[in-house]
Design an enzyme around this catalytic site. Structure first.
Site, PDB file in Angstrom:
ATOM      1  N   ASP A 178      -3.960   2.212  -2.727  1.00 38.91           N
ATOM      2  CA  ASP A 178      -4.549   3.445  -2.180  1.00 38.91           C
ATOM      3  C   ASP A 178      -4.953   3.289  -0.708  1.00 38.91           C
ATOM      4  OD1 ASP A 178      -5.352   6.108  -2.355  1.00 38.91           O
ATOM      5  OD2 ASP A 178      -6.537   5.822  -4.177  1.00 38.91           O
ATOM      6  N   ASP A 233      -3.460  14.195  -3.104  1.00 40.09           N
ATOM      7  CA  ASP A 233      -3.515  14.178  -4.572  1.00 40.09           C
ATOM      8  C   ASP A 233      -3.147  15.535  -5.174  1.00 40.09           C
ATOM      9  OD1 ASP A 233      -4.449  11.623  -4.338  1.00 40.09           O
ATOM     10  OD2 ASP A 233      -6.343  11.976  -5.388  1.00 40.09           O
TER      11      ASP A 233
END
Ligand SMILES: *[C@@H]1O[C@H](CO)[C@@H](O)[C@H](O)[C@H]1NC(C)=O
Ligand SMILES: *[C@@H]1O[C@H](CO)[C@@H](O)[C@H](O)[C@H]1NC(C)=O
Ligand SMILES: *[C@@H]1O[C@H](CO)[C@@H](O)[C@H](O)[C@H]1NC(C)=O
Length: 422
Positions: A178, A233
């Site tokens: 991430d 996202d």
């Protein structure tokens, strides 16, 4: 609800050879400024890559985040592995069991190592990997190319070698990496060190880059990761899903075996979209050669969720060995809501999705010309949601009435019988 109406123009010249001749050169023609090359532009296809032997087709499996977020523990991971096997989803290819954020303690130990949270993962990750491997599945883990993960656990920036060695020693097969707390350092600088660290462990670890598309990773990540997120996202809504599909579409020519565009994990089954919308989500993700990572609670799936996720014909589109990302080739109507997405498949076949993003039922038609085909070429047409082959071969165009927010998906194949007489 409208009824389906498929236009069939019966073939006068149903020679399968014609189709084969037209489609075989698709890949070879690349780079030529022809209409076909525009539609099926794969000019950046196959400029590999990581060379770790993985991701010959897009990854399939499950990830904990979309449904559980931080509410995970070793029990839920094990039960999910059990459910993937018992439902038959594992046998269909969903074999990565990926733990997202929140598996680790808030601090490293005195040796500077990451530590599984003793409350939620008391048996440790190695035991979990062994459990998952015993079932014939693979285990994925999560870290961050920054000081902390998004949920403020220790990140792997400047700890790449130590963390990669630890993951490899546990038997981890997959790393999602991430982008939080990244100190403003460019992803191009932060992501390669973990690639090199993973490589030097000697263990083949799928490397999934998650820098949210901020630095157009398709342009550089093919030599860094096995997949790269192209967007922010996803959330469990029609607006999010359609927006992300369009953003991911832009990078189609960069996908190929070894490295895939990643429009984020599936939301199918999480309740925020209708059945038709989830069917669209799954169809378009498969056609775009996106990772098929389930994001629901597979221990408690509704029958209609399972029906979508277990559609073998759609999965086969995603896992087609040609590995070319299909794309949007036509959009018409109000707000361009009446859309056709298509792409080449192995065996001189094409996948065509008629996607209705309008608020009412519409008839969507695509001509062979738009598909880059000679309009007399005949195809046998298979409906991948109805699981039936349409009667008679087709030439010229394909059309159907599609319900609002629904998607029909077809495969066009050179007909096996050579001549159709009318
Ligand atoms: C490491 O990289 C080399 C060179 O690209 C490659 O040949 C090898 O397969 C890689 N090994 C692993 C374990 O990824
Ligand atoms: C593990 O997590 C699941 C899902 O959040 C939860 O339902 C369950 O109660 C948890 N189990 C334990 C022992 O904490
Ligand atoms: C094929 O294209 C020609 C020229 O554009 C047109 O006249 C003909 O009607 C088309 N045939 C079919 C089957 O669409």
């Amino acid at each position: 609800m409208g009824s389906t109406c498929v236009f069939v123009l019966l073939c006068l010249f149903g020679l399968s050879a014609a189709a084969a001749e037209r489609l075989t050169p698709l890949i070879e023609e690349l780079g030529r400024p022809s209409a076909v090359a525009d539609i099926f532009d794969t000019s950046n296809y196959g400029k590999l890559q990581l060379d770790n032997g993985l991701a010959r087709t897009p990854q399939m499996g499950w990830n904990s985040w979309n449904f559980f977020a931080c509410n995970i523990n070793e029990t839920v991971i094990k039960e999910t592995a059990d459910a993937l096997v018992s439902t038959g989803l594992a046998a269909l290819g969903y074999n990565y069991v990926n733990i997202d954020d929140c598996w680790s303690s808030a601090t490293r130990n005195l040796e500077g190592e990451l530590v599984p949270d003793p409350q939620t993962f008391p048996s440790g990750i190695k035991a979990l990997a062994d459990y998952v491997h015993q079932k014939g599945l693979k285990l994925g883990i999560y870290s961050d190319a920054g000081m902390f993960t998004c949920q403020v656990r220790p990140g792997s920036l400047y700890h790449e070698m130590d963390d990669a060695n630890l993951f490899a020693s546990w038997g981890v097969d997959y790393l999602k990496y991430d982008n939080c707390f990244n100190l403003g350092i460019k992803p191009e600088k932060r992501y390669p060190p973990m690639r090199d660290a993973l490589n030097s462990t000697g263990r083949a670890v799928f490397y999934s880059l998650c820098e949210w598309g901020v630095d157009d990773p398709a342009l550089w990540a093919e030599k860094v990761g096995n997949s790269w997120r192209t967007t922010d996202d996803i959330s469990d809504s029609w607006v999010s899903m359609t927006t992300i599909a369009d953003l991911n579409n832009k990078w189609a020519s960069y996908a190929g075996p070894g490295g895939w565009n990643d429009p984020d994990m599936l939301e199918v089954g999480n309740g925020g979209m209708t059945h038709a919308e989830y069917r669209s989500h799954f169809s378009i993700w498969a056609l775009m050669k996106a990772p098929l990572l389930l994001g629901c609670d597979v221990r408690n799936m509704a029958a209609e969720t399972f029906e979508i996720l277990s559609n073998e014909e759609i999965i086969a589109v995603n896992q087609d060995p040609l590995g070319v990302q299909g794309r949007k080739i036509l959009s018409e109507g109000n707000d361009e809501c009446s859309q056709v997405w298509a792409g080449p498949l192995s065996g001189n076949r094409l996948v065509v999705a008629l996607w209705n993003r309008c608020s009412q039922a519409v008839t969507i038609t695509v001509t062979w010309e738009t598909l880059g085909l000679d309009n007399t070429t005949c195809f046998s047409v298979r409906d991948l949601w109805k699981h039936e082959t349409l009667e008679g071969n087709m030439a010229g165009r394909l059309g159907a009435e599609v319900d609002s927010h629904d998607c029909k998906m077809f495969i066009l194949s050179p007909p096996s019988t050579s001549i159709v007489v009318i």
